[in-house]
Design an enzyme around this catalytic site. Structure first.
Site, PDB file in Angstrom:
ATOM      1  N   GLU A  56      19.767 -14.697  -6.369  1.00 36.83           N
ATOM      2  CA  GLU A  56      20.181 -16.169  -5.802  1.00 36.83           C
ATOM      3  C   GLU A  56      18.944 -16.449  -4.949  1.00 36.83           C
ATOM      4  O   GLU A  56      18.571 -15.799  -4.047  1.00 36.83           O
ATOM      5  CB  GLU A  56      21.205 -15.834  -4.921  1.00 36.83           C
ATOM      6  N   ARG A  66      23.331   0.453  -5.951  1.00 34.60           N
ATOM      7  CA  ARG A  66      22.110  -0.246  -5.134  1.00 34.60           C
ATOM      8  C   ARG A  66      21.024   0.666  -4.413  1.00 34.60           C
ATOM      9  O   ARG A  66      21.416   1.730  -4.301  1.00 34.60           O
ATOM     10  CB  ARG A  66      22.374  -1.585  -4.323  1.00 34.60           C
ATOM     11  N   LYS A 102      19.606  -9.699   2.691  1.00 32.49           N
ATOM     12  CA  LYS A 102      18.915 -10.801   2.678  1.00 32.49           C
ATOM     13  C   LYS A 102      19.164 -11.562   4.128  1.00 32.49           C
ATOM     14  O   LYS A 102      18.352 -12.172   4.630  1.00 32.49           O
ATOM     15  CB  LYS A 102      18.852 -11.794   1.794  1.00 32.49           C
TER      16      LYS A 102
HETATM   17  P1  ATP Z   1      21.692  -9.374  -0.500  1.00 34.74           P
HETATM   18  O1  ATP Z   1      22.875  -8.700  -0.455  1.00 34.74           O
HETATM   19  O2  ATP Z   1      20.354  -8.670   0.003  1.00 34.74           O
HETATM   20  O3  ATP Z   1      21.781 -10.800  -0.168  1.00 34.74           O
HETATM   21  P2  ATP Z   1      22.363  -9.720  -3.439  1.00 34.74           P
HETATM   22  O4  ATP Z   1      22.677  -8.695  -4.156  1.00 34.74           O
HETATM   23  O5  ATP Z   1      23.094 -10.898  -2.933  1.00 34.74           O
HETATM   24  O6  ATP Z   1      21.368  -9.141  -2.128  1.00 34.74           O
HETATM   25  P3  ATP Z   1      20.951 -11.342  -5.532  1.00 34.74           P
HETATM   26  O7  ATP Z   1      19.883 -12.447  -5.218  1.00 34.74           O
HETATM   27  O8  ATP Z   1      22.340 -11.808  -5.932  1.00 34.74           O
HETATM   28  O9  ATP Z   1      20.943 -10.555  -4.112  1.00 34.74           O
HETATM   29  O10 ATP Z   1      20.492 -10.229  -6.113  1.00 34.74           O
HETATM   30  C1  ATP Z   1      19.797 -10.450  -7.491  1.00 34.74           C
HETATM   31  C2  ATP Z   1      19.939  -8.975  -8.318  1.00 34.74           C
HETATM   32  O11 ATP Z   1      19.378  -8.021  -7.541  1.00 34.74           O
HETATM   33  C3  ATP Z   1      21.447  -8.699  -8.367  1.00 34.74           C
HETATM   34  O12 ATP Z   1      21.793  -8.277  -9.877  1.00 34.74           O
HETATM   35  C4  ATP Z   1      21.908  -7.513  -7.752  1.00 34.74           C
HETATM   36  O13 ATP Z   1      22.830  -6.591  -7.947  1.00 34.74           O
HETATM   37  C5  ATP Z   1      20.474  -6.740  -7.652  1.00 34.74           C
HETATM   38  N1  ATP Z   1      20.183  -6.231  -6.336  1.00 34.74           N
HETATM   39  C6  ATP Z   1      20.256  -6.608  -5.029  1.00 34.74           C
HETATM   40  N2  ATP Z   1      19.923  -5.727  -4.186  1.00 34.74           N
HETATM   41  C7  ATP Z   1      19.888  -4.695  -4.817  1.00 34.74           C
HETATM   42  C8  ATP Z   1      19.670  -3.466  -4.481  1.00 34.74           C
HETATM   43  N3  ATP Z   1      19.569  -3.073  -2.952  1.00 34.74           N
HETATM   44  N4  ATP Z   1      19.393  -2.286  -5.349  1.00 34.74           N
HETATM   45  C9  ATP Z   1      19.260  -2.739  -6.592  1.00 34.74           C
HETATM   46  N5  ATP Z   1      19.703  -3.947  -7.172  1.00 34.74           N
HETATM   47  C10 ATP Z   1      19.847  -4.977  -6.027  1.00 34.74           C
HETATM   48 MG    MG Z   2      24.293 -11.832  -4.787  1.00 37.81          MG
END
Ligand code: ATP
Ligand code: MG
Length: 564
Positions: free
Chosen positions: A37, A262, A272
């Site tokens: 995102e 994760r 984020k």
């Molecule tokens: P945040 O919780 O930090 O805002 P998010 O999961 O909402 O992160 P996205 O931009 O939606 O962030 O993530 C893109 C991809 O990266 C998704 O498929 C998510 O599952 C993966 N991802 C995000 N954080 C991690 C992590 N700490 N470890 C492994 N994969 C991750």
């Molecule tokens: Mg997300």
């Protein structure tokens, strides 16, 4: 050897894919995607997902798409999209011509919504967000049907059309899926599919004033792109039944979602929202501050893509959450740079040393080995002269027992040069601060060995005063003092756990002359001090400033030893 086509260590996801290949489930295709995102910069956790998704595609000779999940028009910014593309490329992956946006599918999703309304699987609800929450029930009690749940198809079509045309205010109506208000899975209690948002979108402009929810977008986007294995993190496990419900009700192609744990890394935060807070409140200099766990921060700090990819491989993928020590990431970096980096000489806290018996105007060019791990990296010349700098901490006037470095009357080796012996200490009369040392050298020890076989217990690094150039070097420590700052069970906000000593700026460092003209981003080892990288933001031509990427002390090796 087996005939398994995979090359890196196996894991439960590969086991699933191997089985799908064997049964021909997707005609032997492997097609993954990385779906960020664009509401922030990517971090090391995303790197794990990137390496996994692009890595699987490479191993199985498949494809991996990059898809911006841009369903929320309010939070997304062009800056984030550009940074995401840069970071994925830098990590070494290529989406070729397959950069997509969830917003590419807004028309398609709209058609899907109409289709569900027509089959009585979706309805327009007039309840407020607050009322919807109240009707939703809890984990232990079922939800309540909305009074609008049984509107006719015709009425729903008309209302949805009017929503689309902008006749209603934000929040006054939503489109909901008609699933099951009594489901034990809260995600299935008639989730919202569309909301009204009178906001411009970076791609679609003012075309829409209704926007699909993430849960109505994600699975269908995967379906449209023909993704075979939709790999995501564990928190989406509970959403999978909903994604399955949508694709089944719509009768469209069905990807397989697979969840993994994760990455959590010690001494930092990864959400984020929290990273944005650090940036906005000025606790760091930006998303690419060298202390940030963002990919751009790690890059600026001096991390190599190889070390990050290697780290992601080492940690593997599992189904259970765990905390990985940042020492492992540092270990991977050392392992990589140990092979590649030149060894250079730099003195961070200089102490002047005058070699009294060295000729005043003589300058000798001494041979230094660029990398003892790799003779093919050759040698270079470093200038030596009468006045040099050594590290302040390499001298003690009153040396404690196990201090083997320079002290009055003691002899040590200068790396690649001579033995020197300390004969005098000059101090500031008022403060008592040591101003300079006087030494003598033994000309017979050139290159570092004494013909008479006498030994010294220490070898010091040094630079020639008249040839060195002065610059700034930043030393970094963990951004947070506690191992898991996001854990706020102790009632303390993560901000309170910031490490006040996470950056130390040394402004009078003296570096060997060869370092003066290195490119921004140049990495090397400063002998005895660690690995350093010239900063890409604050360096200028002929005046690089350096970041310490990591010290030489390997915490990870120690951790592992203690577990043996
Ligand atoms: P945040 O919780 O930090 O805002 P998010 O999961 O909402 O992160 P996205 O931009 O939606 O962030 O993530 C893109 C991809 O990266 C998704 O498929 C998510 O599952 C993966 N991802 C995000 N954080 C991690 C992590 N700490 N470890 C492994 N994969 C991750
Ligand atoms: Mg997300």
């Amino acid at each position: 050897m087996t005939d398994n086509i995979t090359t890196s260590p196996t894991n439960f996801i590969k086991t699933i894919i191997d089985e799908d290949m064997r049964t021909g489930k997707y005609d032997g295709r492997v097609h993954t995607r990385f779906p960020p995102e664009p509401n922030g910069y990517l971090h090391i956790g995303h790197a794990k997902s990137i390496c996994l998704n692009f890595g699987l595609a490479q191993e199985y000779k498949g494809l991996c798409n990059l898809r911006m999940d841009d369903t929320n028009p309010i939070k997304e910014e062009e800056e984030y999209i550009e940074s995401i593309k840069e970071d994925v490329k830098w990590l070494g992956f290529d989406w070729a011509d397959r950069l997509y946006y969830a917003s590419d599918y807004f028309d398609k999703l709209y058609e899907y919504a109409i289709q569900l309304i027509k089959s009585s699987k979706a309805y327009v609800d007039d309840l407020s967000a607050e009322e919807i929450r109240e009707h939703r029930g809890t984990l232990t009690s079922p939800g309540k049907d909305s009074p609008y749940r049984n509107r006719s198809v015709q009425e729903n079509l008309e209302l949805f059309d009017r929503m689309t045309k902008g006749e209603f205010a934000d929040g006054s109506k939503v489109l909901r899926a008609k699933v099951d208000m009594a489901s034990p899975n809260l995600n299935l209690r008639d989730p919202v599919m569309y909301r009204i948002l009178h906001a411009s979108h970076h791609k679609t402009g003012d075309k829409w004033c209704i926007y699909p929810m993430y849960d109505f977008t994600h699975g269908q986007s995967d379906s449209v792109e023909g993704i075979t294995h939709s790999i995501c993190t564990l928190e989406f496990e509970d959403h999978r039944p909903l994604y399955d419900w949508f694709v089944n009700e719509l009768g469209i192609y069905h990807p397989q979602q697979i969840e993994f744990a994760r990455l959590n890394l010690s001494h930092t935060v990864m959400s984020k929202r929290k990273l944005l807070q650090l940036v906005e409140q000025g606790h760091v200099s930006g998303w690419n501050d060298p202390r940030m766990p963002t990919i751009s921060g790690l890059r600026r700090r001096g991390y190599t893509p190889e070390s990050i990819r290697n780290f992601c491989e080492r940690i593997g993928v599992a189904k259970r959450d765990s905390m990985i020590s940042v020492a492992l990431l540092e270990h991977c970096l050392r392992e990589d740079l140990n092979k590649k980096a030149f060894r250079m000489m730099a003195v961070l806290r200089p102490l002047k040393v005058v070699i009294d018996n060295y000729p005043d105007d003589l300058v000798e060019e001494l041979d230094a080995i660029n990398n003892p791990e790799d003779p093919s990296m050759g040698t270079r010349k470093i200038p030596f002269s009468k006045v040099i700098y050594i590290e302040q901490e390499d001298f003690q006037e009153d040396p404690p027992k196990k201090f083997y470095r320079l002290a009055p009357g003691r002899e040590v080796r200068l790396r690649y040069a001579y033995f020197i012996k300390c004969t005098d200490v000059v101090k500031d009369k008022d403060t008592g601060e040591i101003k300079e040392l006087h030494c003598t050298y033994d000309p017979a020890t050139r290159g570092g060995d004494a013909p008479d076989g006498r030994k010294v217990k220490a070898t010091l690094h040094w630079v020639s005063a008249q040839h060195a150039f002065k610059t700034e070097v930043r030393l970094y420590d963990h951004l947070f003092l506690s191992e898991n700052p996001a854990d706020e069970k102790d009632g303390q906000d993560f901000i309170a756990k910031l490490n006040p000593g996470s950056i130390e700026r040394l402004t009078s460092c003296m570096l060997e002359p060869a370092l003066k003209n290195v490119e921004p981003g140049y990495r090397c080892q400063f002998e005895r001090l660690g690995y350093f990288c010239s900063d890409t933001v604050n360096s200028s031509t002929g005046n690089p400033v350096f970041n310490r990427i990591v010290s030489l002390k390997d915490e990870w090796a120690r951790v592992q030893k203690s577990q043996e």
